[in-house]
Design a protein around this motif. Structure first.
Motif, PDB file in Angstrom:
ATOM      1  N   LYS A 164      37.326  -3.393  15.656  1.00 35.81           N
ATOM      2  CA  LYS A 164      37.051  -2.057  14.936  1.00 35.81           C
ATOM      3  C   LYS A 164      38.533  -1.487  14.897  1.00 35.81           C
ATOM      4  N   LYS A 183      42.531  -4.286   9.765  1.00 40.03           N
ATOM      5  CA  LYS A 183      42.915  -3.815   8.512  1.00 40.03           C
ATOM      6  C   LYS A 183      41.722  -3.473   7.619  1.00 40.03           C
ATOM      7  N   ASN A 184      40.830  -3.977   7.808  1.00 39.61           N
ATOM      8  CA  ASN A 184      39.573  -3.800   7.048  1.00 39.61           C
ATOM      9  C   ASN A 184      38.907  -2.610   7.450  1.00 39.61           C
ATOM     10  N   LYS A 185      38.639  -1.600   7.088  1.00 38.28           N
ATOM     11  CA  LYS A 185      38.186  -0.256   7.607  1.00 38.28           C
ATOM     12  C   LYS A 185      36.561  -0.082   7.235  1.00 38.28           C
ATOM     13  N   PHE A 192      34.525  -5.328   9.067  1.00 33.23           N
ATOM     14  CA  PHE A 192      35.661  -5.215   9.910  1.00 33.23           C
ATOM     15  C   PHE A 192      36.174  -6.345  10.980  1.00 33.23           C
TER      16      PHE A 192
END
Length: 954
Positions: free
Chosen positions: A162, A166-168, A212
């Motif tokens: 988390k 980079k993916n939120k 994420f």
């Protein structure tokens, strides 16, 4: 305690064995404090407002032989079945030299966390070996020195992903093929943090943009070995991180996750020589990429140099840990599983890479033969590729299969109405396979021909995922394969360390007391060690009797109404306690309550835990005497009245004082709608004298590895059960194998169950009167040290009557200005005197916090005081110019034997350096390294075994 007044035959020798000072010593110590009895002393220490709150309703203590006989009878009620349940737990062999020379050796199990590296080089080396083992097998660049269990490690991986992904997106994808207990703990951990856990089949997952992170199991919980290479690439393309829960033994044969792109690899090292023990303690592992090292949870052993430029080990990058970062911490993990990680490390060293691969191949071959036989018998094996675990669609009714297994004292995994699961392990052989065939064949049917199937059956590992990378090439894993060599290696490492078997460890806040041999004996009995945590309840009647009695004992000691033994560390106990408070508020329609008040003096785990539990920390100031500023507390409680969830407070305080206004503090919290969490770290000053559940506490965790005699093991295991008042009992931790199914905080229902007999034995042998006496002696010993040392070092905090509780804080700050000597210098100089240092610079920078415990004799207390007084004279010599301010025994401490026989350039004598008191001549501890350079270690981070050439170059 004198037994002279007891009727013949009723003497309990254990109390006097546990408590160090004799009656005459106690009288002398009391006289120095100005009291004529223990009762008079404790009456002066315990505040009036909480006197009479103790509810220690326990019978008289038993002698050692009687208590051992009683627990043996309890252990006999556990049934020792052959376990093929798997699910992350496997029977294994603990090699006898590891059992005798490590697990049963007080040099290993009584040591403290290696925060003082100069006296911890042995266990640090063993942990470095563990990190190397994990890094090699997982294919990752860096591994930590262990976590609490696999499920906790998975939860840590989730929050790790988390933070770093980079993916939120708000969701975390978890394979349905992960172990069920891992799913349980993930759900518990995710909910307060607002993380959505999505459980599904990764084979059907095409779009990763909503996640994420991803968690996979390799091999799957039911056995299948998946090829995750393409999946990992798709996840990374979407900016998601991938964590893989892996089986260490399987990784000796399979491509390591690090080679197919995993960002985190985690799991359990249990099957590397650690008994099942009804669920723990077992060392988990956590490995990741070098780029993520500053976000990795848990402890990390690194290689540095000492002041002579020689290699030296230390705990690296401590600034990233919870006790430094507090509410900004990434985890509240404080305890590792060092003793168990060391067992796993030595198991790998003893077997070596060829031995481990041989064990793995044998287990897999037996599983392959078993699978072919099951097919011959008409059953369907669901896996095409597997390592040691199968799920079987049965031709016979599942109930009949389980009944047949039960009749043969065999446990299989319960899956559903059509399938059963089974796993093999290193203890299995041909007879084990044939016994399983007999279960599945049913009555009257002939069994497959083992020899014929063995000749005809090939491996069932996926060819494209066979391991090609060598592992464990370092010399340490390729030398100690004979018992003689391993025995000597273990002795060599133990001799480098300073543990309770050598001297007192006067650590404030850590309560390093006696871990009696009679308490330790039951933990290696197979009646406790061989049970699987998910075995049917009827097979664990001994454990259930023991845990039930222990819960009642702890209720009696604390004044609480219910206890959960599940939390397997103090940090997990804190977390479970705040979750109980959170659940209670939610049940009353007050989910908005999310403010946690915490005094500024609190240990770092408190604010870190509050953050993990979804609470916002509001700091309450302390006054000049170290007490909670009650006016500031009232202001903040009233200011946040509508959102106040809890107050976290340690009692007696972190400053070593019984705060007079504790009842008022609790009342203010309650009046404003909050619950009171009393940290039980200092319970050793209260048992039998006052009870937190009776003077305002709603919940407390108890450090069984402090107050209740479970040994620290070099930094773990720990056990942190929580006691609660009745209104919080419905919100205690649950588990898939307990009546309350949700809310697990540990992988096993009873956490570290196999070491609970230690605490049961301690309480059973001490009894109510013995426990009270232990608390009184802990208080007396601390006040004796304070009195002896106060004219040499100011005692920073005392109560209203000038007395301390169970620990005292010595203020060394004025000495820095007058002599240039720092608290670090004094701590390191104590090593030359043969002592572990007290707690440094906590809770006040530049101080030493001393906790002697009740187990230390007056002779040992005096030896410590004499050392501290002698050190003060050395400081005085630096102050008046008799010793050089920059080149003196304190600045250069500790002194090694190698330095002594080399060229001596110091202006003080060799004798002053290494034999400052005559008593050391009889039994000198020689530190293996000089003072360790912490800065160098962090700037040049190396956290795995270096090649021998690196040592030669250094």
């Amino acid at each position: 305690m004198s037994n002279a007044h007891l009727p013949l035959g009723t003497e309990n020798e254990f109390i006097a064995r546990h408590i160090g000072p004799r009656d005459a010593d106690i009288a002398t110590m009391l006289a120095l404090t100005g009291h004529d009895s223990l009762d008079s002393l404790t009456a002066s220490v315990i505040p009036e407002s909480i006197k009479g709150t103790s509810v220690l309703d326990l019978p008289a203590g038993q002698g050692e032989a009687d208590a051992l006989a009683a627990i043996k009878a309890i252990a006999a009620k556990n049934q020792q079945f052959r376990n093929h349940i798997g699910q992350g737990y496997y029977p294994c062999h603990t090699p006898a030299p590891i059992l005798r020379n490590l697990l049963e050796n007080p040099a290993w199990y009584t040591a403290y966390t290696p925060y003082q590296p100069e006296i911890s080089q042995g266990r640090l080396e063993s942990l470095l070996n563990f990190q190397t083992l994990i890094g090699d097998l997982t294919g990752m660049q860096i591994a930590n020195a262990s976590l609490l269990d696999e499920a906790t490690a998975a939860a840590e991986a989730m929050t790790f992903c988390k933070r770093l992904s980079k993916n939120k997106a708000p969701a975390f994808f978890v394979s349905r093929h992960c172990h069920p207990q891992t799913l349980d703990v993930l759900r518990t951990r995710a909910e307060p943090l607002g993380i959505e856990v999505v459980i599904g089949d990764e084979a059907a997952l095409e779009d990763f943009s909503g996640y994420f992170g991803v968690l996979l199991q390799y091999p799957a919980s039911t056995g299948e070995i998946g090829d995750y290479r393409a999946l990992v690439q798709r996840a990374h393309a979407a900016g998601a991180l991938v964590a893989v829960a892996a089986d260490l033994l399987a990784l000796t044969l399979l491509t390591p996750p690090g080679e197919f792109g995993a960002d985190v690899v985690l799991g359990s090292a249990q099957r590397f020589g650690v008994p099942l023990g009804f669920g723990g303690p077992h060392a988990a592992f956590f490995a990741t990429r070098d780029a993520f090292k500053r976000d990795m949870p848990g402890r990390l052993v690194g290689i540095s140099i000492d002041r002579h430029g020689k290699p030296a080990l230390r705990l690296a990058m401590q600034t990233r840990e919870q006790h430094i970062r507090r509410e900004k911490a990434t985890s509240n993990i404080c305890t590792a599983q060092v003793l168990l990680a060391n067992i796993a490390s030595m198991y790998a060293i003893y077997h070596g890479p060829r031995g481990l691969s041989g064990i793995a191949r044998r287990v897999h071959r037996l599983t392959s033969i078993l699978a072919q036989g099951l097919k011959q018998l008409g059953h369907t094996v669901e896996q095409q590729h597997f390592f040691d675990t199968l799920s079987v669609v049965t031709a016979n009714p599942v109930d009949e299969i389980h009944a047949a297994a039960n009749a043969r004292s065999i446990n299989l995994r319960v899956l559903d109405e059509l399938r059963v699961g089974l796993s093999l392990d290193e203890t299995c052989d041909q007879a084990s396979v044939e016994a399983l065939w007999a279960v599945f064949a049913g009555p009257g049917r002939s069994l497959p021909d083992f020899a014929a199937l063995a000749a005809a059956t090939g491996d069932c590992l996926p060819p494209e995922l066979l391991r090609e990378t060598p592992f464990l090439q370092h010399q340490v894993f390729n030398r100690y394969h004979s018992e003689t060599e391993l025995m000597r290696y273990l002795r060599k490492l133990a001799d480098k360390d300073l543990a309770l078997d050598r001297s007192m460890i006067p650590l404030g806040s850590c309560t390093m007391k006696l871990n009696a041999a009679s308490e330790m004996i039951p933990i290696t009995w197979p009646e406790f060690g061989s049970l699987h945590p998910f075995a049917p309840a009827e097979q664990a009647q001994g454990y259930l009797e023991l845990t039930g009695e222990l819960e009642a004992m702890l209720c009696a000691a604390t004044g609480y109404d219910s206890v959960s033994l599940q939390p397997n560390a103090g940090s997990q106990g804190e977390y479970a306690g705040l979750l109980a408070i959170r659940g209670y508020h939610a049940s009353r329609g007050e989910s908005q309550r999310d403010i946690c008040l915490i005094p500024s003096s609190a240990h770092g785990t408190n604010p870190a835990t509050a953050q993990m539990a979804g609470m916002r920390v509001v700091v309450v100031t302390c006054d000049a005497r170290g007490n909670v500023d009650v006016d500031d507390l009232r202001r903040k409680a009233e200011e946040h009245r509508e959102r106040l969830a809890a107050l976290m407070i340690t009692y007696p305080s972190t400053h070593g004082v019984f705060e007079e206004r504790i009842r008022e503090i609790c009342a203010i919290t309650h009046d404003n709608g909050g619950q009171v969490y009393i940290d039980g770290a200092n319970m050793n000053a209260m048992v039998g004298l006052c009870a937190p559940g009776r003077f305002g506490g709603d919940v407390s965790h108890l450090n069984l590895h402090k107050t209740f005699c479970i040994p620290h093991g070099g930094g773990g295991p720990g056990v942190g059960p929580i006691g609660v008042k009745s209104h919080l009992a419905p919100f205690l931790p649950g588990h898939g194998h307990m009546q309350r199914k949700a809310g697990a905080v540990s992988a096993a229902p009873f956490g570290s169950a196999s070491i609970l007999p230690i605490t049961w034995m301690y309480i059973r042998m001490m009894g109510g009167e013995g426990l009270k006496r232990a608390s009184q002696l802990a208080i007396l010993s601390a006040n004796y040290i304070a009195r002896r040392l106060e004219e040499h070092y100011p005692v920073l905090y005392t109560g209203e009557n000038g007395l301390v509780a169970h620990e005292c804080i010595l203020d060394l700050r004025p000495l820095k200005d007058s002599s240039g000597i720092s608290v670090d210098d004094v701590a390191k100089r104590l090593i030359d005197y043969g002592f572990h240092a007290p707690t440094m610079s906590f809770p006040v920078a530049g101080t030493l916090m001393v906790e002697p415990t009740e187990s230390e004799s007056k002779e040992e207390l005096d030896r410590f005081c004499d050392a501290m007084i002698a050190i003060r004279e050395e400081i005085r010599a630096a102050e008046n110019g008799e010793l050089d301010r920059d080149d003196n025994p304190l600045k250069n401490a500790p002194h090694t034997a190698a330095e002594l026989v080399g060229e001596w350039t110091h202006p003080y004598s060799r004798e002053l350096a290494v034999y400052p008191t005559a008593s050391l001549i009889d039994g000198k501890y020689w530190p293996p390294v000089g003072r360790v350079d912490n800065v160098y270690g962090d700037r040049n981070l190396a956290c795995a075994c270096a090649p021998m050439s690196a040592y030669q170059e250094a």
